[in-house]
Scaffold this active site. Structure first.
Site, PDB file in Angstrom:
ATOM      1  N   TYR A 134       7.963  -9.260  -3.712  1.00 25.72           N
ATOM      2  CA  TYR A 134       8.460  -8.729  -2.438  1.00 25.72           C
ATOM      3  C   TYR A 134       9.939  -8.430  -2.582  1.00 25.72           C
ATOM      4  CZ  TYR A 134       9.357  -8.613   2.652  1.00 25.72           C
ATOM      5  OH  TYR A 134       9.717  -8.257   3.929  1.00 25.72           O
ATOM      6  N   LYS A 163       5.862  -5.085  -3.227  1.00 26.50           N
ATOM      7  CA  LYS A 163       6.092  -4.640  -1.859  1.00 26.50           C
ATOM      8  C   LYS A 163       7.534  -4.167  -1.789  1.00 26.50           C
ATOM      9  CE  LYS A 163       6.489  -6.322   2.921  1.00 26.50           C
ATOM     10  NZ  LYS A 163       6.447  -7.516   3.792  1.00 26.50           N
ATOM     11  N   VAL A 204       1.961  -3.019   3.457  1.00 30.98           N
ATOM     12  CA  VAL A 204       2.068  -4.309   4.136  1.00 30.98           C
ATOM     13  C   VAL A 204       2.661  -4.008   5.500  1.00 30.98           C
ATOM     14  CG1 VAL A 204       3.036  -6.627   4.134  1.00 30.98           C
ATOM     15  CG2 VAL A 204       2.375  -5.564   1.971  1.00 30.98           C
TER      16      VAL A 204
END
Length: 296
Positions: A134, A163, A204
């Site tokens: 992330y 992400k 996401v």
């Protein structure tokens, strides 16, 4: 683990005593799965993970794994103040039956690449689970550059997704130019169409907590290259999607959930429910969206 499609960063619902409402969370998860979401990401920023105890986190993961069954994977976001705590949570997520991990940089301490690589490597290798990195320099102050992401992916076979929440869609093409190994997810709601055009294959999502059907439809249209239909839906959705990109995004998304009948706006401190002109503006944007909501 299939890293693709729309995966909600699920909110954590609290009851009037600010305890985790597991019954509602199961209903909420079922609704989003039935609407076409391809996975559930728990304990992330939107899930108010920093306010949850380790015991609460594990209980949430157990509930979601049981709720999802074999329909979609449950992914645990891993974040903490220390490497040891992150490794422990990663192992607990594997024991609970999660299929993947979303690995965040550590809270508070913003180390250099040598330190961050060591931290990430320990978490990634703590379990055999497939991992997503992330990258959110806006929120966490740590920026994983495309070259660093590619370096990490080359060294760890179970790092299989990223992400990307830098808000710069050029990062997607930059990562893709360096490695084809990673599935790239857009992590900010108001860049999803642009991100897919740049090569992302997953999202996401935040507002999906209140509008799962619209989120899934927007993703599918953009991925299929149906630009006219995608942008028509995107233009309607954008005033709401932009709520995902401001400091009070948790309060705003929970307010939208409450007003659309799927959740409540309760948050744990230090956050407070929004009031005054902020609330009026949010409710005004939502009212307009509901009045002009397109038929899917």
């Amino acid at each position: 683990m299939q890293w693709k499609g729309v995966m909600p960063a699920m909110t954590t619902c609290f009851d009037p005593q600010l305890q985790v409402d597991h019954t509602f969370m199961a209903r909420h998860a079922n609704w989003m799965i039935d609407s076409g979401c391809t996975g559930l990401i728990m304990l992330g920023s939107l899930g108010e993970a920093a306010t949850l105890s380790t015991e609460e986190k594990i209980a949430i993961l157990n509930n979601m794994v049981q709720t999802a069954g074999q329909r979609v994977p449950v992914v645990a976001a891993i974040s903490s103040l220390s490497t040891a705590e992150s490794v422990s949570l990663a192992k607990a997520a594997a024991t609970a039956g999660c299929k993947g991990l979303m690995v965040l940089p550590p809270y508070v301490y913003k180390g250099d690449w040598r330190e961050m690589k060591a931290y990430l490597s320990e978490v990634i290798t703590a379990t055999p689970l497939s991992c997503m990195l992330y990258n959110n320099p806006v929120s966490y102050g740590t920026d994983f550059l495309p070259e660093q992401i590619a370096e990490l992916a080359a060294e760890h076979s179970n790092l299989q997704a990223v992400k990307e929440s830098s808000t710069d869609v050029r990062r997607i093409t930059a990562i893709r130019a360096l490695t084809n190994k990673l599935s790239i997810f857009v992590g900010v709601d108001d860049a999803i169409v642009e991100g897919i055009a740049a090569g992302a294959t997953g999202w996401v999502a935040g507002l999906v907590n209140a509008f799962p059907k619209e989120s899934v439809q927007l993703f599918r249209l953009a991925l299929a290259g149906k630009d006219e239909e995608a942008f028509a839906l995107y233009r309607w959705f954008l005033p709401l999607l932009r709520m995902d990109t401001v400091p009070k995004f948790i309060q705003l998304i929970k307010l939208v959930q409450q007003e659309t009948g799927m959740g409540n706006e309760r948050v744990r401190g230090p956050r407070l429910e929004i009031t005054g002109h902020e609330r009026d503006e949010a409710l005004g944007a939502l009212a307009h969206a509901m009045q002009t909501r397109p038929a899917l």
